[in-house]
Design a protein around this motif. Structure first.
Motif, PDB file in Angstrom:
ATOM      1  N   HIS A 197       0.848  -1.198   0.000  1.00  0.00           N
ATOM      2  CA  HIS A 197       0.000   0.000   0.000  1.00  0.00           C
ATOM      3  C   HIS A 197       0.874   1.236   0.000  1.00  0.00           C
ATOM      4  CE1 HIS A 197      -2.733   3.136   1.182  1.00  0.00           C
ATOM      5  NE2 HIS A 197      -2.345   3.135   2.441  1.00  0.00           N
ATOM      6  N   GLY A 198       0.664   2.107  -0.984  1.00  0.00           N
ATOM      7  CA  GLY A 198       1.513   3.288  -1.119  1.00  0.00           C
ATOM      8  C   GLY A 198       1.579   4.144   0.125  1.00  0.00           C
ATOM      9  N   GLY A 199       0.479   4.278   0.836  1.00  0.00           N
ATOM     10  CA  GLY A 199       0.458   5.115   2.030  1.00  0.00           C
ATOM     11  C   GLY A 199       1.308   4.585   3.162  1.00  0.00           C
ATOM     12  N   ASN A 200       1.694   3.296   3.089  1.00  0.00           N
ATOM     13  CA  ASN A 200       2.553   2.709   4.117  1.00  0.00           C
ATOM     14  C   ASN A 200       4.032   2.949   3.862  1.00  0.00           C
ATOM     15  OD1 ASN A 200       0.291   1.549   5.341  1.00  0.00           O
ATOM     16  ND2 ASN A 200       0.605  -0.457   4.412  1.00  0.00           N
ATOM     17  N   GLY A 201       4.389   3.436   2.685  1.00  0.00           N
ATOM     18  CA  GLY A 201       5.785   3.513   2.296  1.00  0.00           C
ATOM     19  C   GLY A 201       6.689   4.233   3.284  1.00  0.00           C
ATOM     20  N   PRO A 202       6.402   5.499   3.619  1.00  0.00           N
ATOM     21  CA  PRO A 202       7.257   6.208   4.574  1.00  0.00           C
ATOM     22  C   PRO A 202       7.305   5.533   5.940  1.00  0.00           C
ATOM     23  CG  PRO A 202       5.866   7.748   3.374  1.00  0.00           C
ATOM     24  CD  PRO A 202       5.363   6.378   3.061  1.00  0.00           C
ATOM     25  N   LEU A 203       6.184   4.924   6.341  1.00  0.00           N
ATOM     26  CA  LEU A 203       6.130   4.244   7.635  1.00  0.00           C
ATOM     27  C   LEU A 203       7.039   3.019   7.640  1.00  0.00           C
ATOM     28  CD1 LEU A 203       2.931   3.687   9.688  1.00  0.00           C
ATOM     29  CD2 LEU A 203       4.512   1.806   9.372  1.00  0.00           C
ATOM     30  N   ILE A 204       7.005   2.246   6.556  1.00  0.00           N
ATOM     31  CA  ILE A 204       7.884   1.077   6.460  1.00  0.00           C
ATOM     32  C   ILE A 204       9.336   1.513   6.536  1.00  0.00           C
ATOM     33  CG2 ILE A 204       8.670  -0.807   4.968  1.00  0.00           C
ATOM     34  CD1 ILE A 204       5.948  -1.367   6.125  1.00  0.00           C
ATOM     35  N   GLY A 205       9.662   2.619   5.866  1.00  0.00           N
ATOM     36  CA  GLY A 205      11.024   3.130   5.915  1.00  0.00           C
ATOM     37  C   GLY A 205      11.464   3.470   7.324  1.00  0.00           C
ATOM     38  N   SER A 206      10.562   4.043   8.098  1.00  0.00           N
ATOM     39  CA  SER A 206      10.920   4.404   9.472  1.00  0.00           C
ATOM     40  C   SER A 206      11.083   3.162  10.341  1.00  0.00           C
ATOM     41  CB  SER A 206       9.867   5.344  10.075  1.00  0.00           C
ATOM     42  OG  SER A 206       8.648   4.669  10.338  1.00  0.00           O
ATOM     43  N   VAL A 207      10.253   2.134  10.112  1.00  0.00           N
ATOM     44  CA  VAL A 207      10.353   0.910  10.912  1.00  0.00           C
ATOM     45  C   VAL A 207      11.653   0.169  10.616  1.00  0.00           C
ATOM     46  CG1 VAL A 207       9.311  -1.357  11.325  1.00  0.00           C
ATOM     47  CG2 VAL A 207       7.872   0.666  11.185  1.00  0.00           C
ATOM     48  N   VAL A 208      12.098   0.205   9.374  1.00  0.00           N
ATOM     49  CA  VAL A 208      13.384  -0.405   9.037  1.00  0.00           C
ATOM     50  C   VAL A 208      14.484   0.181   9.919  1.00  0.00           C
ATOM     51  CG1 VAL A 208      15.169  -0.549   7.245  1.00  0.00           C
ATOM     52  CG2 VAL A 208      12.785  -1.063   6.680  1.00  0.00           C
ATOM     53  N   SER A 209      14.416   1.493  10.146  1.00  0.00           N
ATOM     54  CA  SER A 209      15.433   2.142  10.977  1.00  0.00           C
ATOM     55  C   SER A 209      15.229   1.887  12.462  1.00  0.00           C
ATOM     56  CB  SER A 209      15.429   3.656  10.714  1.00  0.00           C
ATOM     57  OG  SER A 209      15.835   3.938   9.397  1.00  0.00           O
ATOM     58  N   THR A 210      13.990   1.984  12.941  1.00  0.00           N
ATOM     59  CA  THR A 210      13.768   1.845  14.383  1.00  0.00           C
ATOM     60  C   THR A 210      14.020   0.423  14.861  1.00  0.00           C
ATOM     61  OG1 THR A 210      11.377   1.530  14.030  1.00  0.00           O
ATOM     62  CG2 THR A 210      12.143   3.770  14.509  1.00  0.00           C
TER      63      THR A 210
END
Length: 273
Positions: free
Chosen positions: A124-137
């Motif tokens: 889902h496109g709207g999850n993109g930035p969130l997934i990026g942040s979880v990769v880091s956290t």
């Protein structure tokens, strides 16, 4: 995701015993795959489960291509971050921080089973930035390798060669998603008369134009600013044959990514952790 269809396959977390999960997790180069979708409107011709169903199908198709790669697929995280769809109804959305915490908890507890890597596969496109942040956290607090990808961004050039619509036609509920749904679950696709969408017409040329062109500029707009039906793109251009070809391309690319992650992590020495 549909628990009455869960099998006892070697890769499906929900159908495995705890010992089976730990055994695969302990193998060199093991990968935990976490599919992340959404429940949101997709116009008048596609079901609200489209994103969750398709990301699960893409992961399954990729895993089927693997041999001797120790992977376990978690149950799909079915609710995403979708506030931009709420005006159309039919959407279940989590708050950004809530979803981020859920994904962090799934990854962190999954890693307790010995996995060398976690791959979030987003649908889902709207999850993109969130997934990026979880990769880091998640990544900052573990020695395991944490990665994230959005499946429809894999092999975008190869998929673009299949399109019949112009740029803007493979957006939300358009030619791309409708073709995939015709290949994966045609019984859930509305008849041709219901396949109505409007090609994406974004004001800024630097912003995303459709699923294959994410753009360099992010902008928030409620989806009713783009479409009366909720579908954006040209679903009339969709076909089952095209969907099968798209699924094959994505499965090939995702399987290649998984193999590369496995090989890299299997070769890491203990003092690399």
């Amino acid at each position: 995701m549909m628990y009455d269809t869960i099998g006892r396959g070697e890769h499906e977390w929900a159908g495995m015993t705890a010992n089976e999960v730990r055994t695969l997790g302990s193998k060199p180069g093991s990968i935990l795959i976490i599919p992340v979708g959404s429940i949101e409107q997709h116009g008048n011709h596609l079901p609200v489960v489209t994103d969750s169903l398709l990301v699960e199908a893409m992961v399954d198709a990729a895993v089927e291509r693997l041999s001797d790669v120790p992977v376990v697929v978690s149950p799909t995280v079915w609710s995403g971050f979708s506030p931009h769809h709420l005006t159309f109804g039919g959407t279940l959305s989590l708050e950004f921080e809530n979803l981020r915490s859920i994904l962090e908890d799934i990854a962190n507890t999954g890693l307790e089973n010995g996995f060398d890597a976690v791959l979030f596969v987003n649908g889902h496109g709207g999850n993109g930035p969130l997934i990026g942040s979880v990769v880091s956290t998640v990544g900052v607090d573990t020695d395991a390798e944490i990665l994230g990808t959005t499946y429809f961004e894999l092999a975008s050039d190869r998929i673009a060669a299949l399109r019949d619509s112009e740029t803007g036609g493979m957006a939300h509920g358009g030619e791309f998603e409708t073709s995939l749904m015709l290949a994966v679950r045609p019984d859930l696709v509305g008849d041709p008369a219901e396949r109505e969408g409007e090609p994406l017409d974004e004001q800024y040329r630097w912003a995303g134009q459709d699923l294959l062109d994410g753009g360099a500029v992010g902008v928030y707009r409620s989806f009713d600013a783009y479409s009366e039906s909720g579908a954006i793109g040209v679903p009339e251009a969709a076909s089952r044959e095209k969907g099968e070809r798209i699924r094959s391309i994505i499965a090939e690319e995702l399987a290649s990514l998984l193999s590369a992650v496995h090989e890299h992590n299997a070769q890491r020495l203990p003092n690399d952790y």
